[in-house]
Design a protein around this motif. Structure first.
Motif, PDB file in Angstrom:
ATOM      1  N   VAL A  46       7.152   5.677   2.937  1.00 47.53           N
ATOM      2  CA  VAL A  46       7.333   6.472   1.715  1.00 47.53           C
ATOM      3  C   VAL A  46       6.196   7.472   1.562  1.00 47.53           C
ATOM      4  O   VAL A  46       6.387   8.678   1.595  1.00 47.53           O
ATOM      5  N   SER A  47       4.973   6.964   1.425  1.00 45.92           N
ATOM      6  CA  SER A  47       3.831   7.852   1.182  1.00 45.92           C
ATOM      7  C   SER A  47       3.227   8.401   2.467  1.00 45.92           C
ATOM      8  O   SER A  47       2.665   9.500   2.476  1.00 45.92           O
ATOM      9  N   GLU A  81       8.625  -3.488  -8.516  1.00 42.31           N
ATOM     10  CA  GLU A  81       9.018  -3.375  -7.118  1.00 42.31           C
ATOM     11  C   GLU A  81       8.031  -4.103  -6.206  1.00 42.31           C
ATOM     12  O   GLU A  81       8.440  -4.808  -5.279  1.00 42.31           O
ATOM     13  N   VAL A  82       6.731  -3.933  -6.456  1.00 42.28           N
ATOM     14  CA  VAL A  82       5.744  -4.649  -5.649  1.00 42.28           C
ATOM     15  C   VAL A  82       5.882  -6.153  -5.865  1.00 42.28           C
ATOM     16  O   VAL A  82       5.772  -6.946  -4.922  1.00 42.28           O
ATOM     17  N   GLN A  83       6.137  -6.548  -7.105  1.00 41.51           N
ATOM     18  CA  GLN A  83       6.299  -7.967  -7.401  1.00 41.51           C
ATOM     19  C   GLN A  83       7.475  -8.557  -6.631  1.00 41.51           C
ATOM     20  O   GLN A  83       7.369  -9.644  -6.026  1.00 41.51           O
ATOM     21  N   MET A 129       0.822  -1.209   0.000  1.00 43.38           N
ATOM     22  CA  MET A 129       0.000   0.000   0.000  1.00 43.38           C
ATOM     23  C   MET A 129       0.856   1.258   0.000  1.00 43.38           C
ATOM     24  O   MET A 129       0.479   2.283  -0.595  1.00 43.38           O
ATOM     25  N   ASP A 130       2.001   1.207   0.656  1.00 42.70           N
ATOM     26  CA  ASP A 130       2.926   2.338   0.660  1.00 42.70           C
ATOM     27  C   ASP A 130       3.396   2.637  -0.758  1.00 42.70           C
ATOM     28  O   ASP A 130       3.475   3.798  -1.180  1.00 42.70           O
ATOM     29  N   LEU A 131       3.697   1.583  -1.523  1.00 39.64           N
ATOM     30  CA  LEU A 131       4.163   1.765  -2.895  1.00 39.64           C
ATOM     31  C   LEU A 131       3.032   2.160  -3.837  1.00 39.64           C
ATOM     32  O   LEU A 131       3.255   2.902  -4.810  1.00 39.64           O
ATOM     33  N   ILE A 132       1.825   1.689  -3.583  1.00 36.84           N
ATOM     34  CA  ILE A 132       0.682   2.078  -4.414  1.00 36.84           C
ATOM     35  C   ILE A 132       0.459   3.575  -4.325  1.00 36.84           C
ATOM     36  O   ILE A 132       0.207   4.250  -5.314  1.00 36.84           O
ATOM     37  N   GLY A 133       0.565   4.121  -3.133  1.00 37.96           N
ATOM     38  CA  GLY A 133       0.497   5.565  -2.965  1.00 37.96           C
ATOM     39  C   GLY A 133      -0.912   6.076  -2.718  1.00 37.96           C
ATOM     40  O   GLY A 133      -1.593   6.511  -3.649  1.00 37.96           O
ATOM     41  N   TYR A 134      -1.345   6.029  -1.457  1.00 35.50           N
ATOM     42  CA  TYR A 134      -2.675   6.514  -1.072  1.00 35.50           C
ATOM     43  C   TYR A 134      -2.573   7.914  -0.476  1.00 35.50           C
ATOM     44  O   TYR A 134      -1.595   8.259   0.186  1.00 35.50           O
ATOM     45  N   LEU A 150      -2.146  -3.159  14.637  1.00 32.42           N
ATOM     46  CA  LEU A 150      -2.541  -2.046  13.778  1.00 32.42           C
ATOM     47  C   LEU A 150      -1.483  -0.952  13.803  1.00 32.42           C
ATOM     48  O   LEU A 150      -1.138  -0.389  12.750  1.00 32.42           O
ATOM     49  N   ALA A 151      -0.947  -0.666  14.974  1.00 29.19           N
ATOM     50  CA  ALA A 151       0.118   0.338  15.055  1.00 29.19           C
ATOM     51  C   ALA A 151       1.333  -0.096  14.242  1.00 29.19           C
ATOM     52  O   ALA A 151       1.949   0.720  13.542  1.00 29.19           O
ATOM     53  N   ASP A 152       1.687  -1.381  14.327  1.00 29.33           N
ATOM     54  CA  ASP A 152       2.797  -1.902  13.519  1.00 29.33           C
ATOM     55  C   ASP A 152       2.515  -1.725  12.025  1.00 29.33           C
ATOM     56  O   ASP A 152       3.402  -1.352  11.253  1.00 29.33           O
ATOM     57  N   PHE A 153       1.285  -2.018  11.636  1.00 25.88           N
ATOM     58  CA  PHE A 153       0.894  -1.886  10.233  1.00 25.88           C
ATOM     59  C   PHE A 153       1.074  -0.449   9.758  1.00 25.88           C
ATOM     60  O   PHE A 153       1.663  -0.195   8.704  1.00 25.88           O
TER      61      PHE A 153
END
Length: 602
Positions: A153-154, A354-356, A122-127, A144-147
């Motif tokens: 990045v984003s 990169e996600v792959q 999700m970080d790489l997808i960019g929300y 959840l905090a760890d997640f």
């Protein structure tokens, strides 16, 4: 105030160009002009389906292909063929919650450590913003905090307007750092766009938020935030909500004003218009058009959208606003679900490299390892065949029920609740539908037995009368092979199929009194029911799964308070085999045919 329905006007040229105006408007003498186009890209309920959509649908879904598609749609939103009429453009990307889910994939994330694979993807997808859904709390506030802390990045804000984190230090710290918020704003050429998040008020009953407090007055909480944003001169507002069903969002709109667009989550509904490509099998489960519309308290039409989950689609809503921030129209030619496809499909996109490499490939390797990860051995074949598991005691049923009771006993003190005397597992939740031969048991085998995101739960204060009703429900439809039949631990009971089958209403209230359950004895010899009559005595504490505690399979807990302990029923089975049984399922403890816990009278 903005957003009066009479302000929105139509003209035939726009209709001919495929631009959909807000419903129920009439032609006026003058035409307000679109001053700004906003493309909202969205998804919901990704639920850790990061590789693909599974057997038979390997060419669809997957976080790597999803990332490629999102990048292309973002580019198109800013640089592609412009909507008509032409105006400045911007794009936002949001998720409406349930961003990860218990299962083998997330188990691999837990084992791998922070950052979780879902966080990386999700970080790489960019929300730009992410709503908090109920499943995001399934492993408790610390996971959840760890997640959230796995995003580097984003760093999108995680949003919920109706949750109070002050009694959960790690989540409150994230809120102090503005990683968690009630809303956020996004800069665009036409000023800032506000995004508000909301979470289902059912959160305490269906997940493990521990000390997170929930305001169940969701509409009021949303409106307070709308007014706050409006005082900041923000006149374009999106609500990203996880209320479990788009129906909930549609029913809330009449209590709102000032919200321009709603992105729903939790229901997995398919919204689509004629001619739009769908994942195979989705054609038969279309819930409605994209978008759906509802009328707010000022008479303004509000578009409400969602997508099916599992990274199967990127939703795209292209909305035109005037200078005052009034939503004028939706570009129907460019709006709708965009499926995530690969392989030889006409709309195929390649996986993002990169996600792959950082997510998909390690997950595939982890699942392969899971299939080779031996967690124990069984001296005896374990019977999980569908017919037997839904009609009689089996040794696999005993094993899963014992695992629930053992795990609940291990964690009861941590959560400040009583140690359960008994446990119940519905046969429909045991899914391997086969006899597992004697020999090694792998971690992946435990997922084949117990695959659902069900969590070990403890229900205190169950009266003996109610407990008998629960057992009557468990044997009320055995002749139909119903999944409500109970596999049990901590007690034994006798039942007679010729007795009257209990029936219940939608709220779990008894309509027809059952007379099938004859005798019930706890393992310590205490008799609860004798010859069909309840014997007075102390209440019971029951270990079960949250699905049943919420009334699933019509189990008549009837809204009783329960505590989930942050462990899935699959994890309880794995933990029990490894730690509770020392890695060995013996034929003495779990003989073929069971131990006589459940006796069916001739």
């Amino acid at each position: 105030m903005k957003k009066t329905a009479s302000y929105i006007l139509t003209f035939l040229l726009i209709l001919s160009l495929g631009v959909g105006l807000l419903p129920n408007n009439t032609v006026q003498a003058s035409q307000p002009k679109v001053a700004f186009w906003l493309t909202v890209l969205h998804n919901n309920d990704g639920e850790s389906d990061l590789i693909n959509l599974g057997s038979g649908l390997e060419d669809f879904g997957g976080a790597a292909r999803f990332k490629t598609l999102v990048d292309r749609l973002k580019w198109d939103a800013l640089h592609g063929k412009p909507p008509v009429p032409t105006a400045p453009r911007s794009v936002v990307m949001v998720s409406s919650g349930d961003n990860f889910l218990a299962g083998p994939e997330f188990n691999a994330s837990i084992k791998n450590g922070v950052p979780f694979y879902d966080s990386i993807a999700m970080d790489l997808i960019g929300y730009d913003a992410i709503a908090l859904g109920n499943h995001d709390f399934d492993f408790g506030p610390d996971v959840l905090a760890d997640f959230i802390q796995g995003f580097s990045v984003s760093n999108p804000p995680f949003l919920s307007v109706n949750l109070d984190f002050s009694a959960e230090p790690r989540l409150q710290q994230l809120k102090n750092q503005k990683r968690i918020a009630t809303s956020t704003t996004i800069k665009t050429p036409a000023g800032r766009v506000g995004i508000i998040g909301a979470t289902t008020p059912m959160l305490p009953y269906i997940s493990s938020p521990r000390n997170v407090r929930v305001n169940d007055m969701v509409a009021e909480a949303v409106m307070a935030e709308v007014r706050r944003l409006e005082t900041m001169k923000i006149n374009k507002i999106i609500l990203i909500s996880h209320l479990q069903s788009i129906t909930e969002d549609l029913s809330m709109v009449p209590y709102l004003s000032g919200v321009d667009i709603i992105i729903a989550g939790g229901g997995d509904e398919v919204l689509a218009n004629p001619g739009q490509l769908l994942v195979p099998g989705d054609e038969g489960r279309i819930f409605g058009s994209y978008p759906l519309w509802a009328t707010d308290s000022n008479g303004v039409q509000v578009p409400v959208v969602t997508t099916a989950g599992s990274y199967a689609y990127v939703g795209r809503l292209v909305a035109g606003f005037d200078k005052a921030g009034n939503l004028l129209m939706i570009d129907e030619s460019q709006s709708g679900p965009v499926r995530v496809a690969g392989g030889g499909q006409p709309d195929a996109v390649p996986p993002d490299e990169e996600v792959q490499s950082r997510v998909v490939e390690p997950l595939i390797e982890a699942l392969n390892e899971m299939s080779m990860n031996v967690i124990g051995a069984s001296e005896v074949a374990l019977d999980g065949t569908r017919t037997n598991i839904r009609s009689r005691e089996t040794n696999l049923g005993n094993l899963t029920a014992d695992a629930l009771r053992w795990q609940a006993a291990q964690l009861a003190g941590v959560y400040g609740v009583s140690v359960p005397q008994v446990a119940l597992q519905n046969g429909g939740g045991i899914r391997n539908a086969s006899i597992i031969p004697a020999g090694n048991i792998t971690e992946l085998t435990t997922f084949s037995i117990l695959p659902f995101p069900n969590f070990v739960s403890i229900v205190e204060g169950v009266s003996r009368d109610q407990f008998k009703q629960i057992l009557e429900n468990a044997v009320s439809r055995v002749e139909f092979g119903d999944g409500r039949f109970a596999q049990i631990s901590g007690f034994r009971f006798t039942w007679d199929p010729t007795g009257t089958a209990q029936t219940l209403d939608a709220n779990g209230n008894v309509v027809t009194v059952g007379s099938r359950v004859k005798d019930v004895f706890l393992d310590d010899g205490t008799q609860i029911v004798g010859d069909g009559s309840v014997i007075p005595g102390p209440d019971l504490t029951v270990a079960t799964i949250d699905f049943l505690a919420r009334g699933g399979d019509q189990y008549p807990f009837r809204g009783a308070a329960f505590t989930t302990v942050g462990v899935t029923y699959q994890q309880s089975l794995r933990n029990y085999i490894q730690s509770g049984l020392g890695g060995l399922i013996t034929a003495v403890q779990y003989p073929e045919g069971g131990q006589g816990r459940i006796t069916r009278l001739p």
